[in-house]
Each structure stands twice: as C-alpha cells, then as structure tokens.
Enzyme design. Structure first.
Site: not given
Ligand code: PLP
Length: 372
Positions: A170, A313-314
């Site tokens: 990621h 407000c809420m």
């Molecule tokens: C949330 C997430 C995504 C999606 O990311 P976007 O920016 O919303 O496209 C992809 N991979 C992982 C591991 C995530 O946690």
C-alpha cells in the site's frame, strides 16, 4: 442509531454516477488489471451493499472491506464474489473466515504460527486464502523483511489450512505530485515479487490514487474513493478521466422567521444578527455527522449560498436566508443546485480534514436513497 426516514434530511446516492465511474476506470486500467471495489466503512458512507452490488454488475470482480463484520454484511446480502479483508484478523476467528471464504492479509510470521496452531486444534474445511502484506514504506501492516516474506511464503505451501492467493502493498503518497517515494515503495515491492519462486494469483498495490497517477505493479486495483467519484488528492491533482460524485445531502427548511437586529442565535449565543434578518432552521446536526466545526460554512437554498449561523446543534442548524422563503424550501448541503455546488472536499477543507473523513462521518441516522 435508528435511521430517520420520516424527516426530509437524506443522503441521495446516484447509482448512475457509480456506474459511470466504473466505466471510466475500465477505459483507463491496464487490461490484465482486475478491480476490487473498496466498500469499507459502509462504502465510505455511501452504503456498502448497494455500492458493492453496482460495482460487481459493472465489472468489479471482488470487494475489499476493513473488518470481518463488514465482510459478513456482504455475504448476508447474497454477494458471492471474493471479499478481501484489509485489516489483520485475530486467529480466533479463522473458522468463520473459512466458512465464509474470505481472503485475509498475512502480515507477520508470528501470526502464521499462531494461525496454524489454531488450525491444528480445530481444523476448518476450506483452506483460507492469504494475501501477504508487504510494508514497503507505509509503516502500517505487513512484512518489512524480505527473508521473512520468502520463508512465510514457503511455509504456507506446507500448511493444510491455508494457501497463498495474493501479495500486496500500500502506497502512502500516491496522491501527491512528487512520485519519488511511491517509486521507492514500488521498487521494494518489485524486488520482493521477483524473489518469489512462483507468483500468486493476485499481485496488487494500486489504490485509487495510484490507479489515476502512478505506474504500479500488479493485476488488481483496490479501487475506493474514486469509485464514489471523489478525487483522492482533494483538489491538488487533476484526474486523467472524469470522476462523478455520487453523494448529495439534502434537506428542507422546517422553520423560517424574521428577527430584529441584535437577535442571538443558537447555543452559546455565538451569533448575533447584524440587521433585520431571515433565519431558517434545517433538521440536521452533528449526530448526523454534520460536525460542529461547520459553523460559518454554507448551504444552498434557492440558488444562494446561505451561511450557517450560530452553533451546529445535535439535530438542527440555523442559516441566514437572503429573503423570506417558505417552509419546505429545498436545501442542498452537499451537491449541486442550479449552477452552484458544494462538494465534500469543500466541507473537508473548511473543517481542516479530507473528504474521506467527511463521507465516513455521515451517520446511520441519515437514510441513503439510491437514485436511477
Ligand atoms: C482503503 C484502502 C484502499 C482504498 O483506497 P482509496 O484511496 O480509497 O482508493 C486500498 N487499499 C488499502 C489497503 C486500503 O486500506
């Protein structure tokens, strides 16, 4: 919290926008790249099940969620497609994972040992699909050590309860113009993949931002924010293809009154009218996820931007109207009215956060109505 259907305040979700966003993704993605729709956190506030169903109809081949319960919600709605849980799962729940055929991340060899112990004690039927999570620079979950990845990869092969379905990483800066850190992460990921004796079914690294702007490794994109028509970078980078926002938030005026100059409005009496003013009340508040920091922001009424005056407000807010308007006059809090619009990113910028967060904050009290 109970959903309040008997109130004019609603989230309107444009199904056609989701379809268009999938269509544009298909024209842009590499042909070998499959699409998993990321519908965690109730589909970024848009509703997980309806969005997952639309995305699957439009060519997504699976879904990603964050938690086991989010994954179960999809299965209980009849979704049979692959579901990848992105967060680490406690080994005590593995029988459940096997029963529902969810795919899950493997982030440490210690987890694998513990998971296998669980299997030895109480074996399950379907082997569990693991995706090796590689921490190439995000610092969140995943292996940081190449030798440990290889060793775990080989170990999985010998275990009856598991198989390796994928490997992923990621990116942490894919939504920024400077691609150098993403490239670094990508290089690390490539090196690990090259060292594997054979490739698993899925190799994936792209989220929306890397799909839009980066060269990434793999045959699967985890497509989240842009499925909903939102630009991952906010306004920083231009999207190479159109993104159509699917969500609007609407309501109506429930009371309108003319008040003299010097009238105090709301808790804390923080606003005082500067003149004779028309004040309208709208039935939405911070319990709906319309947070208190939005005081001073605006909504659209009769094609005018109207300031939110006094504290949120809420359950209610007050706005300053340009002139007398009737009760039941439509209000747009997010979306377009005539030529004017208020985007999620505008709310986010005003309160100092990102549109991802604003969308997730919309609470269960708001009905989600699907159009088209
Ligand atoms: C949330 C997430 C995504 C999606 O990311 P976007 O920016 O919303 O496209 C992809 N991979 C992982 C591991 C995530 O946690």
């Amino acid at each position: 919290m109970v959903t309040s259907y008997h109130r004019p305040t609603q989230l309107i979700i444009d199904s056609e926008a989701i379809r268009q966003n999938m269509h544009h993704l298909h024209t842009h993605r590499r042909p070998e790249e499959e699409v998993f729709a990321v519908v965690k956190a109730n589909g970024y506030g848009h509703g997980a099940v309806p969005i997952a169903k639309i995305a699957l109809e439009e060519g997504a081949t699976g879904c990603c969620v964050a938690t086991i319960d989010e994954a179960i919600e999809l299965r209980e709605a009849g979704i049979q497609a692959p579901v990848l849980i992105l967060g680490i799962v406690d080994p005590q729940y593995l029988a459940l994972i096997s029963q529902y055929r969810f795919s899950i991340p493997l982030a440490t060899s210690q987890w694998l040992r513990e998971a296998n112990k669980t299997y030895q004690q109480t074996p399950w039927e379907n082997p569990i699909a693991l995706h090796l999570a590689i921490d190439t620079g995000m610092g969140r979950i995943g292996f940081t050590n190449q030798a440990e990845v290889l060793q775990s990869y080989e170990t999985i092969d010998e275990l009856a309860g598991f198989f390796c379905e994928g490997i992923f990483t990621h990116f942490s800066t894919a939504d920024e113009a400077d691609q150098s850190y993403t490239n670094e992460q990508n290089q690390r990921f490539k090196a690990i993949i090259a060292s594997l004796p054979k490739r698993p079914r899925y190799i994936h690294s792209a989220n929306s931002a890397s799909e839009l702007w980066q060269e990434s490794e793999g045959n699967l994109v985890r497509y989240g924010i842009s499925l909903y028509g939102l630009n991952p970078s906010g306004n920083a980078l231009d999207s190479p293809y159109p993104l159509i926002p699917a969500l609007s938030l609407v309501s109506e005026l429930v009371q309108v009154k003319q008040v003299p100059k010097g009238t105090k409005i709301g808790y804390g009496a923080t606003y005082q009218t500067l003149d004779t003013e028309w004040i309208g009340t709208i039935p939405i508040g911070y319990a709906d996820g319309f947070v208190r920091k939005l005081q001073g922001f605006h909504v659209l009424i009769d094609n005018h931007y109207c300031e939110i005056v006094g504290r949120v407000c809420m359950d209610q807010i007050m706005v300053r109207l340009p002139y007398e308007l009737p009760v039941k006059e439509p209000v747009v809090l997010v979306g377009t009215m005539g030529e004017k619009s208020i985007e999620l990113v505008d709310l986010a910028t005003y309160i100092g956060t990102i549109h991802y967060e604003v969308a997730c904050l919309f609470s269960e009290r708001l009905p989600r109505i699907y159009k088209h």
